[in-house]
Design an enzyme around this catalytic site. Structure first.
Site, PDB file in Angstrom:
ATOM      1  N   HIS A   1       0.840  -1.203   0.000  1.00  0.00           N
ATOM      2  CA  HIS A   1       0.000   0.000   0.000  1.00  0.00           C
ATOM      3  C   HIS A   1       0.878   1.257   0.000  1.00  0.00           C
ATOM      4  CE1 HIS A   1      -3.177   2.835   1.312  1.00  0.00           C
ATOM      5  NE2 HIS A   1      -2.208   3.334   2.035  1.00  0.00           N
ATOM      6  N   GLU A   2       1.891   1.257   0.863  1.00  0.00           N
ATOM      7  CA  GLU A   2       2.791   2.420   0.917  1.00  0.00           C
ATOM      8  C   GLU A   2       3.519   2.612  -0.414  1.00  0.00           C
ATOM      9  OE1 GLU A   2       2.875   4.624   3.317  1.00  0.00           O
ATOM     10  OE2 GLU A   2       1.407   3.482   4.453  1.00  0.00           O
TER      11      GLU A   2
ATOM     12  N   HIS B   1       1.561   4.529  -2.904  1.00  0.00           N
ATOM     13  CA  HIS B   1       1.654   5.994  -2.815  1.00  0.00           C
ATOM     14  C   HIS B   1       2.837   6.501  -3.647  1.00  0.00           C
ATOM     15  CE1 HIS B   1      -1.527   6.809  -0.057  1.00  0.00           C
ATOM     16  NE2 HIS B   1      -1.043   6.038   0.907  1.00  0.00           N
TER      17      HIS B   1
ATOM     18  N   GLU C   1      -5.639   7.339  -1.132  1.00  0.00           N
ATOM     19  CA  GLU C   1      -5.649   6.098  -0.358  1.00  0.00           C
ATOM     20  C   GLU C   1      -6.266   4.960  -1.162  1.00  0.00           C
ATOM     21  OE1 GLU C   1      -3.969   5.597   2.294  1.00  0.00           O
ATOM     22  OE2 GLU C   1      -3.452   7.715   2.382  1.00  0.00           O
TER      23      GLU C   1
ATOM     24  N   ASP D   1      -4.481   1.531  -2.233  1.00  0.00           N
ATOM     25  CA  ASP D   1      -5.085   0.228  -1.918  1.00  0.00           C
ATOM     26  C   ASP D   1      -5.176  -0.638  -3.173  1.00  0.00           C
ATOM     27  OD1 ASP D   1      -5.386   0.610   0.758  1.00  0.00           O
ATOM     28  OD2 ASP D   1      -7.524   1.097   0.698  1.00  0.00           O
TER      29      ASP D   1
HETATM   30 ZN   LIG Z   1      -1.987   5.310   2.608  1.00  0.00          ZN
END
Ligand SMILES: [Zn+2]
Length: 417
Positions: free
Chosen positions: A279-280, A283, A357, A361
């Site tokens: 997930h990170e 980003h 976000e 995801d």
């Molecule tokens: Zn996040």
């Protein structure tokens, strides 16, 4: 003109404070209404006791924020139209009549000191009453004050040169001082991003290389698969201050690091850690960090251009309770008053962040197993006592992350096939 700005400022301050209080109260009452039933989607994973703890923790934090908001609004009124800043200025004019730049720095630091002294009891209360009561606080009062002193010294060492540069440019760089200041400000921010992980963060926490070899291999495989180069995997001793868990990336360019809170590694298994990391990485892949920095540069450019113009208008000072215009007063008024005007943009920024976000995801679902991200999120929600039932309007206004139920429902669509 003076009265127009005064009326506009007071009306907007009253309006935004009322909105904050109203949203806070809605949030608490929504949470309390849903306190006695775990939402269906979490029935098997979160106990009623944990759900109620989250409800009470979120309510306590929101109630303290409502009080803090009201106190800050009163303080801002007293400092501006109440004449507080003028009083501070008068006092320093008596001590440093000749030195504009030094006096300017003294006035600005005095005003910021007053405002942080008002914030301090609230922060102390959050840590030693609320977090303590719910079992999250791991700090002693001594640690708290040592941190405070360290933060103040580091803040002063980094901020003072920037402040002197700003005042010096305002005084002597001609009509385009704001443009030069914008360049200085941007370079300063990039520099901070570069030095923060290696020089500043270690003053407050210990960072040790990740020791778990099998986890390390897994993570490095994921990083390579996603085409990500980092300067190492680190574990931070977050548990010395708080038992909240987290993982993050810091730095920029060559100084990028992956940092795990020790509390996170304790609670999640390898699959879940991998999913959180994916997930990170999402980003980074979607360039959210760079976009955020670009947005910040853009906003500060507009802000400084506006300040360049406002600083020349007598009504700007008079309307906000200052009767002796000066460069430093323009800067100080702008720092204190602009958040009131920017508050109404908050839902836009929060909405943008929630969109990011969802993108992260989705990336995680493509590069790791979305089921494990769901499991990790449920554990983090439970262990951090984050509420599963936020007021929808409060959430839309403030939350940088989508509510758990919406986020998990969306992640589940990726695992359906
Ligand atoms: Zn996040």
């Amino acid at each position: 003109m003076a009265t127009n700005l005064t009326i506009l400022f007071i009306s907007l301050l009253v309006l935004t404070t009322a909105i904050r209080i109203w949203l806070g109260r809605r949030h608490v009452s929504y949470i309390q209404t849903h306190r006695n039933k775990v939402p269906d989607a979490f029935n098997s994973s979160i106990s009623l006791g944990a759900h109620q703890k989250a409800a009470d923790y979120s309510s306590a934090k929101t109630q303290s924020a409502i009080l803090e908001t009201s106190v800050q609004a009163v303080l801002l009124l007293l400092l501006t139209v109440g004449g507080g800043l003028q009083l501070i200025d008068n006092a320093w004019r008596g001590i440093l009549p000749e030195h504009d730049i030094i006096r300017g720095a003294a006035v600005i630091l005095s005003a910021l000191l007053v405002s942080s002294l008002v914030d301090l009891p609230f922060d102390y209360y959050r840590t030693f009453v609320i977090d303590q009561h719910f079992g999250f606080n791991k700090m002693t009062p001594a640690m708290y004050f040592i941190d405070l002193v360290k933060h103040s010294i580091v803040g002063l060492l980094l901020g003072a040169p920037l402040l002197f540069a700003a005042l010096w440019l305002m005084q002597g760089a001609g009509d385009y001082w704001w443009l030069y200041l914008w360049v200085v400000w941007s370079v300063f921010n990039l520099l901070m991003l570069a030095i923060y992980p290696t020089f500043i963060a270690p003053m407050f926490n210990k960072f040790s290389p990740l020791g778990d070899e099998s986890l390390k291999t897994r993570i490095e495989t994921l990083l390579t698969k996603c085409g990500f180069k980092s300067q190492g995997l680190f574990v931070m001793d977050g548990s010395t201050r708080s038992s909240h868990g987290n993982a993050y990336f810091t730095g920029f360019g060559a100084s990028k690091r992956v940092v795990f809170f020790d509390t996170l590694l304790e609670r999640l298994n390898g699959d879940e850690i991998e999913a959180v990391l994916a997930h990170e990485l999402g980003h980074f892949k979607h360039k959210h960090v760079i976009k955020r920095i670009a947005l910040m540069f853009f906003v500060s450019f507009i802000g400084l251009a506006l300040l360049g113009w406002l600083a020349q208008q007598d009504w700007f000072y008079a309307g906000l309770g200052v009767n002796q215009p000066s460069d430093y007063m323009a800067l100080l008024l702008f720092l204190l008053v602009s958040p009131v005007f920017l508050f109404l943009l908050r839902p836009l920024l929060a909405g943008y962040s929630r969109k990011n976000e969802f993108e992260a995801d989705e990336y995680a679902a493509q590069n790791a197993d979305a089921r494990y991200l769901v499991e990790a999120l449920v554990k983090l929600y439970r262990d951090n006592a984050s509420t599963l039932t936020p007021d929808p309007l409060h959430s839309a206004f403030y939350d940088s992350h989508p509510p758990a139920s919406i986020r998990i429902a969306r992640l589940s669509t990726f695992t359906a096939h």
